[in-house]
Design a protein around this motif. Sequence first.
Motif, mmCIF file in Angstrom:
data_model
loop_
_atom_site.group_PDB
_atom_site.id
_atom_site.type_symbol
_atom_site.label_atom_id
_atom_site.label_comp_id
_atom_site.label_asym_id
_atom_site.label_seq_id
_atom_site.Cartn_x
_atom_site.Cartn_y
_atom_site.Cartn_z
ATOM 1 N N PHE A 1 0.822 -1.212 0.000
ATOM 2 C CA PHE A 1 0.000 0.000 0.000
ATOM 3 C C PHE A 1 0.859 1.266 0.000
ATOM 4 C CE2 PHE A 1 -2.838 -3.228 1.727
ATOM 5 C CZ PHE A 1 -3.992 -3.005 0.986
ATOM 6 N N GLY A 2 2.144 1.130 -0.267
ATOM 7 C CA GLY A 2 3.028 2.282 -0.296
ATOM 8 C C GLY A 2 3.618 2.599 1.068
ATOM 9 N N HIS A 3 4.292 3.746 1.144
ATOM 10 C CA HIS A 3 5.005 4.141 2.362
ATOM 11 C C HIS A 3 4.461 5.450 2.948
ATOM 12 C CE1 HIS A 3 7.689 1.606 -0.068
ATOM 13 N NE2 HIS A 3 8.259 1.247 1.063
ATOM 14 N N GLY A 4 3.251 5.831 2.518
ATOM 15 C CA GLY A 4 2.724 7.149 2.866
ATOM 16 C C GLY A 4 2.546 7.403 4.350
ATOM 17 N N LYS A 5 2.309 6.345 5.147
ATOM 18 C CA LYS A 5 2.072 6.559 6.583
ATOM 19 C C LYS A 5 3.326 7.036 7.310
ATOM 20 C CE LYS A 5 -1.973 3.722 7.441
ATOM 21 N NZ LYS A 5 -2.591 2.678 8.277
ATOM 22 N N ALA A 6 4.476 6.946 6.636
ATOM 23 C CA ALA A 6 5.696 7.475 7.248
ATOM 24 C C ALA A 6 5.543 8.963 7.548
ATOM 25 C CB ALA A 6 6.899 7.241 6.334
ATOM 26 N N GLU A 7 4.742 9.676 6.738
ATOM 27 C CA GLU A 7 4.517 11.105 6.986
ATOM 28 C C GLU A 7 3.817 11.318 8.320
ATOM 29 O OE1 GLU A 7 3.079 13.922 4.271
ATOM 30 O OE2 GLU A 7 3.985 12.992 2.510
ATOM 31 N N SER A 8 2.862 10.449 8.629
ATOM 32 C CA SER A 8 2.147 10.588 9.898
ATOM 33 C C SER A 8 3.061 10.281 11.074
ATOM 34 C CB SER A 8 0.930 9.653 9.918
ATOM 35 O OG SER A 8 0.034 9.995 8.882
ATOM 36 N N LEU A 9 3.947 9.308 10.902
ATOM 37 C CA LEU A 9 4.938 9.036 11.947
ATOM 38 C C LEU A 9 5.831 10.250 12.158
ATOM 39 C CD1 LEU A 9 5.945 5.367 11.040
ATOM 40 C CD2 LEU A 9 4.579 6.117 12.989
ATOM 41 N N ALA A 10 6.207 10.910 11.046
ATOM 42 C CA ALA A 10 7.011 12.131 11.155
ATOM 43 C C ALA A 10 6.234 13.216 11.879
ATOM 44 C CB ALA A 10 7.425 12.612 9.767
ATOM 45 N N GLY A 11 4.919 13.281 11.629
ATOM 46 C CA GLY A 11 4.091 14.266 12.329
ATOM 47 C C GLY A 11 4.111 14.059 13.828
ATOM 48 N N LEU A 12 4.044 12.790 14.269
ATOM 49 C CA LEU A 12 4.122 12.498 15.706
ATOM 50 C C LEU A 12 5.484 12.890 16.272
ATOM 51 C CD1 LEU A 12 2.349 9.014 15.949
ATOM 52 C CD2 LEU A 12 1.438 11.250 16.585
ATOM 53 N N ALA A 13 6.549 12.613 15.493
ATOM 54 C CA ALA A 13 7.891 13.001 15.947
ATOM 55 C C ALA A 13 7.992 14.519 16.057
ATOM 56 C CB ALA A 13 8.948 12.457 14.989
ATOM 57 N N GLN A 14 7.407 15.227 15.082
ATOM 58 C CA GLN A 14 7.410 16.690 15.123
ATOM 59 C C GLN A 14 6.708 17.198 16.376
ATOM 60 O OE1 GLN A 14 8.965 18.698 13.183
ATOM 61 N NE2 GLN A 14 8.746 18.241 11.019
ATOM 62 N N ALA A 15 5.558 16.593 16.674
ATOM 63 C CA ALA A 15 4.807 17.015 17.863
ATOM 64 C C ALA A 15 5.632 16.793 19.124
ATOM 65 C CB ALA A 15 3.487 16.260 17.943
ATOM 66 N N ALA A 16 6.384 15.686 19.160
ATOM 67 C CA ALA A 16 7.237 15.421 20.320
ATOM 68 C C ALA A 16 8.301 16.498 20.469
ATOM 69 C CB ALA A 16 7.897 14.049 20.185
ATOM 70 N N PHE A 17 8.890 16.917 19.343
ATOM 71 C CA PHE A 17 9.887 17.994 19.393
ATOM 72 C C PHE A 17 9.255 19.315 19.838
ATOM 73 C CE2 PHE A 17 12.492 15.323 16.452
ATOM 74 C CZ PHE A 17 13.624 15.278 17.243
ATOM 75 N N ILE A 18 8.029 19.558 19.382
ATOM 76 C CA ILE A 18 7.349 20.791 19.780
ATOM 77 C C ILE A 18 7.105 20.808 21.289
ATOM 78 C CG2 ILE A 18 5.207 22.117 19.565
ATOM 79 C CD1 ILE A 18 5.063 21.098 16.649
ATOM 80 N N PHE A 19 6.607 19.673 21.823
ATOM 81 C CA PHE A 19 6.402 19.580 23.273
ATOM 82 C C PHE A 19 7.723 19.743 24.016
ATOM 83 C CE2 PHE A 19 2.248 17.432 22.490
ATOM 84 C CZ PHE A 19 1.491 18.183 23.375
ATOM 85 N N GLY A 20 8.778 19.119 23.484
ATOM 86 C CA GLY A 20 10.086 19.253 24.126
ATOM 87 C C GLY A 20 10.574 20.682 24.139
ATOM 88 N N SER A 21 10.401 21.363 23.002
ATOM 89 C CA SER A 21 10.801 22.771 22.930
ATOM 90 C C SER A 21 10.029 23.605 23.943
ATOM 91 C CB SER A 21 10.550 23.316 21.522
ATOM 92 O OG SER A 21 11.304 22.621 20.564
ATOM 93 N N ALA A 22 8.722 23.344 24.042
ATOM 94 C CA ALA A 22 7.882 24.112 24.960
ATOM 95 C C ALA A 22 8.309 23.901 26.408
ATOM 96 C CB ALA A 22 6.423 23.719 24.769
#
Length: 304
Positions: A79-100
Amino acid sequence: MVVKSETKDSYSFWVKFASSFALFAAFSMILVKIWAWYQTDSAVMLASLTDSFFDVAASVINFFVIRYALMPADDDHRFGHGKAESLAGLAQAAFIFGSALLLVFHSVERLKNPAPLQHPMLAVYATIFTVVMTIVLVWVQHQAIKRTRSVAIRADSLHYKSDLLMNLAVLLSLWLTTQGYLSMDAWFAIGIAFYLMWGAKSIVQESANALMDKELPESFSDQIRDLALSHPKVHGIHDIRTRQAGRTIFIQFHLELDDHMRLLDAHDISDWVEAKVKHAIPEAEVLIHQDPISVTEKSPELSA
């Protein structure tokens, strides 16, 4: 109605360009902030510098994950590799929380030990450069999001928009500090930290929806139904299922056709409907099952 996305080549260009420019901008801002912090020994500049390190880490994740998500389907990922973007979104959110959280801790320390800045104008110039660079980056990301609706780029853009607000607050706090209000930079940073946490929540929700295969909005299903029923020999459509992974939208449904229609004719009608859907939604992967109309008449719940 669902807004059409760009072609595959255009999608690839915009997400790659946005992620590459984010890396360039983040590294540029880090170099300038390192210089400003070294010259001024400013706590608020150190906090801004630390936040930029988080930005670089997040942008590096995006840079590689987006390229992975664009890879075509293979034997291990049919089905492709598109869900990797959503995993990246979760990682981004973790960095945002860490920054905050880092901003909160740093600001509390600043409130306990307020101190005048050394060479404050150097910090001002560095922050102005950061503001200008961030504005350009957010504009590039806005263009990419408008054309691709990429979750990873949207997450990246969110924390850079937050950085823009933070740097504007840093400018104001630097000015207030020079006027004798030494604690103002800390209070501004705490307010921005809570804004970051609130914004990260929406990224977590959107990424989780994609990973859990949440159904797309009802208006999307209505559009598919209208497209299928535009063929005069289609009596109905039921069991519409939709989900999205990266740029790809997966669509499944059952077509209701005459009982005695030849298999070849049913196949041709399905191909016509599939082409109609793909023309309206170029990023769609469509799977159609044909049902004889008598089956759906005996089972009303199927046509619901």
